[in-house]
Design a protein around this motif. Structure first.
Motif, PDB file in Angstrom:
ATOM      1  N   VAL A   9       1.036  -1.115  -0.117  1.00 39.94           N
ATOM      2  CA  VAL A   9      -0.159   0.034   0.017  1.00 39.94           C
ATOM      3  C   VAL A   9       0.849   1.384  -0.002  1.00 39.94           C
ATOM      4  N   GLY A  10       0.789   2.053  -1.078  1.00 35.89           N
ATOM      5  CA  GLY A  10       1.544   3.279  -1.252  1.00 35.89           C
ATOM      6  C   GLY A  10       2.785   3.121  -2.188  1.00 35.89           C
ATOM      7  N   ALA A  11       2.679   3.973  -3.077  1.00 38.62           N
ATOM      8  CA  ALA A  11       3.744   3.735  -4.127  1.00 38.62           C
ATOM      9  C   ALA A  11       4.866   5.111  -3.987  1.00 38.62           C
ATOM     10  N   LEU A  31      -0.718  -0.697  -4.388  1.00 35.41           N
ATOM     11  CA  LEU A  31      -1.885   0.094  -4.510  1.00 35.41           C
ATOM     12  C   LEU A  31      -1.633   1.599  -4.097  1.00 35.41           C
ATOM     13  N   GLU A  32      -1.817   2.676  -5.003  1.00 36.91           N
ATOM     14  CA  GLU A  32      -1.627   3.801  -4.686  1.00 36.91           C
ATOM     15  C   GLU A  32      -2.965   4.860  -4.545  1.00 36.91           C
ATOM     16  N   ALA A  33      -2.963   5.543  -3.530  1.00 35.48           N
ATOM     17  CA  ALA A  33      -4.053   6.636  -3.673  1.00 35.48           C
ATOM     18  C   ALA A  33      -4.101   7.554  -4.608  1.00 35.48           C
ATOM     19  N   GLU A  52      10.502  21.046  -7.123  1.00 37.84           N
ATOM     20  CA  GLU A  52      10.269  19.900  -6.142  1.00 37.84           C
ATOM     21  C   GLU A  52       9.349  20.350  -5.179  1.00 37.84           C
ATOM     22  N   MET A  53       8.043  19.700  -5.179  1.00 36.94           N
ATOM     23  CA  MET A  53       6.968  20.149  -4.101  1.00 36.94           C
ATOM     24  C   MET A  53       7.409  19.469  -2.751  1.00 36.94           C
ATOM     25  N   GLY A  54       7.697  18.222  -2.916  1.00 38.66           N
ATOM     26  CA  GLY A  54       8.313  17.479  -1.486  1.00 38.66           C
ATOM     27  C   GLY A  54       9.978  17.431  -1.454  1.00 38.66           C
ATOM     28  N   GLU A 198      20.258  10.205  17.455  1.00 39.65           N
ATOM     29  CA  GLU A 198      20.257   8.946  16.755  1.00 39.65           C
ATOM     30  C   GLU A 198      20.484   8.994  15.151  1.00 39.65           C
ATOM     31  N   TYR A 199      19.680  10.243  14.744  1.00 41.15           N
ATOM     32  CA  TYR A 199      19.660  10.321  13.425  1.00 41.15           C
ATOM     33  C   TYR A 199      20.848  10.529  12.711  1.00 41.15           C
ATOM     34  N   VAL A 200      21.305   9.816  11.492  1.00 43.27           N
ATOM     35  CA  VAL A 200      22.762   9.838  11.013  1.00 43.27           C
ATOM     36  C   VAL A 200      22.419  10.725   9.875  1.00 43.27           C
ATOM     37  N   VAL A 275       2.131   3.533   4.097  1.00 47.71           N
ATOM     38  CA  VAL A 275       1.399   4.881   4.094  1.00 47.71           C
ATOM     39  C   VAL A 275       2.176   5.825   5.358  1.00 47.71           C
ATOM     40  N   PRO A 276       1.984   7.199   5.073  1.00 45.16           N
ATOM     41  CA  PRO A 276       2.815   8.099   5.856  1.00 45.16           C
ATOM     42  C   PRO A 276       2.297   8.032   7.453  1.00 45.16           C
ATOM     43  N   LEU A 277       3.135   8.410   8.528  1.00 42.17           N
ATOM     44  CA  LEU A 277       2.868   8.397   9.915  1.00 42.17           C
ATOM     45  C   LEU A 277       1.817   9.281  10.071  1.00 42.17           C
TER      46      LEU A 277
HETATM   47  C1  6YU Z   1      15.063  14.030   1.518  1.00 40.70           C
HETATM   48  C2  6YU Z   1      14.698  16.194   1.073  1.00 40.70           C
HETATM   49  N1  6YU Z   1      12.593  17.185   2.002  1.00 40.70           N
HETATM   50  C3  6YU Z   1      10.321  18.263   1.725  1.00 40.70           C
HETATM   51  C4  6YU Z   1       9.116  17.987   1.902  1.00 40.70           C
HETATM   52  C5  6YU Z   1       8.588  16.795   2.186  1.00 40.70           C
HETATM   53  C6  6YU Z   1       9.374  15.881   2.460  1.00 40.70           C
HETATM   54  N2  6YU Z   1      11.586  14.789   2.508  1.00 40.70           N
HETATM   55  P1  6YU Z   1       5.489   8.622   0.675  1.00 40.70           P
HETATM   56  O1  6YU Z   1       4.402   9.455   1.493  1.00 40.70           O
HETATM   57  O2  6YU Z   1       6.360   8.962  -0.177  1.00 40.70           O
HETATM   58  O3  6YU Z   1       4.658   7.235   0.200  1.00 40.70           O
HETATM   59  C7  6YU Z   1       3.453   6.769   0.874  1.00 40.70           C
HETATM   60  C8  6YU Z   1       2.436   6.697  -0.342  1.00 40.70           C
HETATM   61  O4  6YU Z   1       1.165   6.295   0.287  1.00 40.70           O
HETATM   62  C9  6YU Z   1       2.060   7.817  -0.740  1.00 40.70           C
HETATM   63  O5  6YU Z   1       2.079   8.079  -2.184  1.00 40.70           O
HETATM   64  C10 6YU Z   1       0.514   8.043  -0.412  1.00 40.70           C
HETATM   65  O6  6YU Z   1      -0.485   8.525  -1.301  1.00 40.70           O
HETATM   66  C11 6YU Z   1       0.106   6.597  -0.289  1.00 40.70           C
HETATM   67  N3  6YU Z   1      -1.023   6.284   0.414  1.00 40.70           N
HETATM   68  C12 6YU Z   1      -1.390   6.992   1.570  1.00 40.70           C
HETATM   69  N4  6YU Z   1      -2.514   6.517   2.137  1.00 40.70           N
HETATM   70  C13 6YU Z   1      -3.046   5.544   1.234  1.00 40.70           C
HETATM   71  C14 6YU Z   1      -3.989   4.761   1.225  1.00 40.70           C
HETATM   72  N5  6YU Z   1      -5.074   4.655   2.035  1.00 40.70           N
HETATM   73  N6  6YU Z   1      -4.045   3.825  -0.176  1.00 40.70           N
HETATM   74  C15 6YU Z   1      -3.259   3.778  -0.667  1.00 40.70           C
HETATM   75  N7  6YU Z   1      -2.286   4.800  -0.818  1.00 40.70           N
HETATM   76  C16 6YU Z   1      -1.938   5.504   0.147  1.00 40.70           C
HETATM   77  N8  6YU Z   1      13.692  13.854   2.159  1.00 40.70           N
HETATM   78  O7  6YU Z   1      15.754  12.987   1.457  1.00 40.70           O
HETATM   79  N9  6YU Z   1      15.517  15.064   1.045  1.00 40.70           N
HETATM   80  O8  6YU Z   1      15.211  17.018   0.711  1.00 40.70           O
HETATM   81  C17 6YU Z   1      13.557  16.163   1.660  1.00 40.70           C
HETATM   82  C18 6YU Z   1      11.331  17.139   2.221  1.00 40.70           C
HETATM   83  C19 6YU Z   1       8.523  19.240   1.883  1.00 40.70           C
HETATM   84  C20 6YU Z   1       7.252  16.732   2.192  1.00 40.70           C
HETATM   85  C21 6YU Z   1      10.977  15.955   2.514  1.00 40.70           C
HETATM   86  C22 6YU Z   1      13.189  15.042   2.176  1.00 40.70           C
HETATM   87  C23 6YU Z   1      11.077  13.637   3.083  1.00 40.70           C
HETATM   88  C24 6YU Z   1      11.066  12.491   2.096  1.00 40.70           C
HETATM   89  O9  6YU Z   1      10.132  13.133   1.161  1.00 40.70           O
HETATM   90  C25 6YU Z   1      10.088  11.189   2.422  1.00 40.70           C
HETATM   91  O10 6YU Z   1      10.756  10.816   3.969  1.00 40.70           O
HETATM   92  C26 6YU Z   1       9.911  10.183   1.606  1.00 40.70           C
HETATM   93  O11 6YU Z   1       9.709  10.244   0.162  1.00 40.70           O
HETATM   94  C27 6YU Z   1       8.851   9.547   2.192  1.00 40.70           C
HETATM   95  O12 6YU Z   1       8.800   8.165   1.348  1.00 40.70           O
HETATM   96  P2  6YU Z   1       7.585   6.936   1.852  1.00 40.70           P
HETATM   97  O13 6YU Z   1       7.675   6.180   0.729  1.00 40.70           O
HETATM   98  O14 6YU Z   1       7.963   6.379   3.239  1.00 40.70           O
HETATM   99  O15 6YU Z   1       6.340   7.930   2.061  1.00 40.70           O
HETATM  100  C28 6YU Z   1      18.340  15.315  14.078  1.00 40.70           C
HETATM  101  C29 6YU Z   1      17.355  15.101  12.961  1.00 40.70           C
HETATM  102  C30 6YU Z   1      16.836  15.570  11.848  1.00 40.70           C
HETATM  103  C31 6YU Z   1      15.946  14.589  11.306  1.00 40.70           C
HETATM  104  N10 6YU Z   1      15.440  15.249   9.842  1.00 40.70           N
HETATM  105  C32 6YU Z   1      16.698  15.478   8.881  1.00 40.70           C
HETATM  106  C33 6YU Z   1      16.431  15.261   7.469  1.00 40.70           C
HETATM  107  C34 6YU Z   1      15.533  16.422   7.048  1.00 40.70           C
HETATM  108  C35 6YU Z   1      14.618  15.846   6.039  1.00 40.70           C
HETATM  109  N11 6YU Z   1      14.764  16.828   4.913  1.00 40.70           N
HETATM  110  C36 6YU Z   1      13.797  17.447   4.397  1.00 40.70           C
HETATM  111  C37 6YU Z   1      14.050  18.306   3.662  1.00 40.70           C
HETATM  112  C38 6YU Z   1      13.375  18.562   2.495  1.00 40.70           C
HETATM  113  C39 6YU Z   1      13.579  19.730   1.794  1.00 40.70           C
END
Ligand code: 6YU
Length: 496
Positions: A9-11, A31-33, A52-54, A198-200, A275-277
C-alpha cells in the motif's frame, strides 16, 4: 495461483523499493491512492523549469546512500554530484550556501554578526546530539535545552553591547526556525533531546536531480512488470487475521483482505504498509480490522509528524546578486527567550526561514523557494494563492527595504498537511517517544513468531527507519528491509 500473494500500500519510495526487491512471490500488487507514483517525491513544472513539491535534495550523496547509488546507476545526477570530493564532504546536514541575511529593518545584516550567532547555534546543536543514551538529559526537548544554553550565554553575547546582543538573539531565533524546517516540526520544544543524536547524517554535499526527483520513482516503476502498480486506488480498510476466499475458489484462503474506497478488494498472504505516519495517526483506528495492538498504536500516537512546506515565487528579474543561493530572513524583534506570537493570522509569515535560489536560472527562470514549518505553515495552506503572493511581496519589500520591489509573477506552494493521504511532511522523534517507538512501528504483525500465518502486515516508510527517518534514503531502505523479510520467509525456491 502458485506462490504467495503480496499487496503493498503506497507507491512512494518505500513501496516502490519493496516492489523492486521482492523475489519469489506469486503475485504483487501495489495500490496507490494518488494518480501518480512517488508520494512525497513530487516534481512539477513551474516557471521555465521544474520544482520539487516534496523531497528536494539527496541528503548525504555518498556511496552509503542507496538513493545516491540508484540515481547514479540510472544516470539521473549531474557531473557535480559524481565528484569524489563532493561525496566525501562532511556538511552535517547543513550544507553551506553563499547567502545574504536580511533583517526586518530592511537591510542586509553584517556577515560577522550572522556567523557569530550561527557558530554558537551549530556548537549548541552539536552538543544536543551528544545526549544519546543519557539517563538524565538536562531537558526533555532539544528546544528547551538550546534555549537554556542560550539564556546562560546572554551576558557574554556580542561582547555585552545591548543592540548587538538583541541582534544575536534575533539571529538565533531564525536558526531555531531553520531547525524546525529540518526536523519537520512546529517547535524544537516538541523534539526529544535524548534520541536527537540517533539520526545519522551521511557524508556528501546535498545534491538535486537535474531532471527532477520524480525521475527516480518513475525509473523504478518502469522496471516493474506492467500492471504491478494501480494508481488512484486508495485503500479504505485492511482486514487481517481472517480467512478470506475468492468467489468460486474454495482451494485457497488468505489471512488478509485489502478493501479499496472504490469497492475493489484484494486478498493477500502479506501486505506491506507504507502509508505516511501522518495518515496512520489520523486513520489507524478504522484502517485496520482488527485494530493494531496497543503497543503499535501507542508508537503511532507518540512519534512526531509535522509540516514543512515550500512556497515557490517566480520573478521577472532577480533582485538578488547572481552568486547568492540563499536569502535568509531575520525578524529583529524576536528572541529564543521570548514566547513566539500565537496570532497566526497576523504573524504566520514570520515563520518563513527565507528562500533558496533555484539554480541554474537558465533552467528554472528566476525562482525562489521559501520554506516554512509548523502551525504557521498549516495556516498558510488555508490561504488563497493571491493572499500568499501578496504576503510574500510584503515580506520581501520589508526585508530588502525596497517598497517598490516588483511583486513575483506567479506563486506555487505545497500543502502537505491538507493532503489526505499524507497529513504532514515527515516524522521526528517527539518528546515522550524514543527510537524504540520507531522499531515498534516497524515490527511486523502478528507479533507471535510461531503464528501459523506470519508476516500478514509489514510496515515500511521513512518513519520506520531508526537512523534515517524523514529522508528518501530512509524510505527506500525501509522498503528493501521489508522485501528482504519476505524473501527470507519465501526461501530460495519459493513461488517458482
Ligand atoms: C530527503 C529532502 N525534503 C521536503 C518536503 C517533504 C518531504 N523529504 P510517501 O509518502 O512518499 O509514500 C506513501 C504513499 O502512500 C503515498 O504515495 C500516499 O499517497 C500513499 N497512501 C497513503 N494512504 C494510502 C491509502 N489509504 N491507500 C493507498 N495509498 C495510500 N527527504 O531525503 N531530502 O530534501 C527532503 C522534504 C516538503 C514533504 C521531504 C526529504 C522527506 C521525503 O520526501 C520522505 O521521507 C520520503 O519521500 C517518504 O517516502 P515514503 O515511501 O515513506 O512515503 C536530527 C534530526 C533531523 C531529522 N531530519 C533531518 C532530515 C531532514 C529531512 N529533509 C527534509 C527536507 C526536504 C526539503
Amino acid at each position: 495461483m502458485e506462490g504467495r500473494r503480496v499487496v503493498a500500500v503506497g507507491a512512494g519510495l518505500a513501496g516502490l523499493g519493496a516492489a523492486q526487491r521482492l523475489r519469489g512471490h506469486g503475485s504483487l500488487r501495489l495500490l496507490e491512492a494518488a494518480a501518480r507514483p512517488g508520494g512525497r517525491v513530487h516534481t512539477r513544472p513551474f516557471a521555465s523549469g521544474l520544482v520539487e513539491m516534496g523531497a528536494h535534495w539527496i541528503h548525504g550523496p555518498s556511496p552509503e546512500n542507496p538513493v545516491f547509488r540508484l540515481a547514479t546507476r540510472y544516470g539521473l545526477l549531474g557531473p557535480e554530484a559524481a565528484r569524489e570530493e563532493n561525496q566525501r564532504a562532511e556538511a552535517g546536514g547543513h550544507p553551506p550556501l553563499p547567502s545574504v541575511t536580511y533583517g526586518s529593518s530592511g537591510r542586509a545584516l553584517s556577515r560577522q554578526a550572522v556567523s557569530e550567532a550561527r557558530d554558537l547555534f551549530d556548537a549548541l546543536l552539536a552538543s544536543a546530539r551528544a545526549f544519546r543514551g543519557a539517563k538524565d538529559p538536562p531537558a526533555p526537548s532539544v528546544g528547551q535545552y538550546l534555549r537554556a544554553e542560550i539564556a546562560r550565554r546572554v551576558p557574554t553575547l556580542a561582547g555585552g553591547d545591548e543592540d548587538d546582543r538583541r541582534l544575536q538573539l534575533a539571529i538565533l531565533a531564525a536558526c531555531l526556525k531553520l531547525e524546525c524546517c529540518i526536523s519537520g516540526t512546529h517547535s524544537m520544544d516538541l523534539v526529544a533531546l535524548e534520541p536527537f543524536g540517533e539520526y545519522v547524517s551521511l557524508p556528501g554535499l546535498d545534491c538535486t536531480f537535474p531532471g527532477g526527483y520524480s525521475s527516480l520513482p518513475d525509473h523504478i516503476l518502469s522496471a516493474l512488470p506492467e500492471g504491478t502498480v494501480l494508481l488512484s486506488k486508495p485503500v479504505r480498510t485492511i482486514r487481517w487475521r481472517g480467512s478470506f476466499r475468492e468467489e468460486g475458489d474454495e482451494t485457497q484462503d488468505f489471512p488478509v483482505r485489502v478493501e479499496c474506497e472504490d469497492g475493489d478488494a484484494f486478498l493477500a498472504d502479506h501486505v506491506i504498509i507504507t502509508v505516511p505516519l501522518g495518515f496512520l495517526k489520523e486513520r489507524h483506528q478504522d484502517f485496520f480490522e482488527p485494530p493494531l495492538p496497543e503497543r503499535k498504536a501507542e508508537a503511532i500516537r507518540r512519534l512526531g509528524f509535522g509540516t514543512n512546506n515550500k512556497i515557490f515565487l517566480e520573478f521577472e528579474q532577480p533582485f538578488w546578486e547572481p552568486q547568492q543561493q540563499l536569502l535568509e530572513a531575520v525578524w529583529e524583534d524576536e528572541s529564543p527567550l521570548k514566547e513566539p506570537s500565537a496570532d497566526l493570522e497576523a504573524n504566520w509569515f514570520k515563520k518563513l526561514i527565507g528562500f533558496v535560489v533555484l539554480q541554474p536560472p537558465e533552467q528554472h527562470g528566476h525562482v525562489l523557494c521559501g520554506f516554512i514549518s509548523g502551525k504557521e505553515s498549516e495556516y498558510m495552506e488555508t490561504l488563497s494563492d493571491a493572499v500568499v503572493l501578496g504576503t510574500m511581496t510584503h515580506v520581501l519589500r520589508t526585508l530588502t527595504g525596497n517598497p517598490d520591489l516588483p511583486a513575483p509573477r506567479s506563486v506555487l506552494r505545497s500543502r502537505w498537511h491538507s493532503a489526505p493521504y499524507t497529513r504532514g511532511s515527515y516524522s521526528y522523534v517527539a518528546v515522550g517517544s524514543s527510537g524504540d517507538d520507531i522499531d515498534v512501528l516497524a515490527q511486523p504483525l502478528p507479533e507471535d513468531p510461531e503464528d501459523l500465518r506470519p508476516l500478514q502486515l509489514l510496515f515500511a516508510g521513512e518513519a520506520t527507519h531508526r537512523t534515517f527517518y524523514s529522508t528518501t534514503h530512509g524510505a527506500l531502505l525501509s522498503g528493501w528491509r521489508e522485501a528482504e523479510r519476505l524473501n527470507q520467509l519465501f526461501g530460495p525456491g519459493a513461488g517458482k
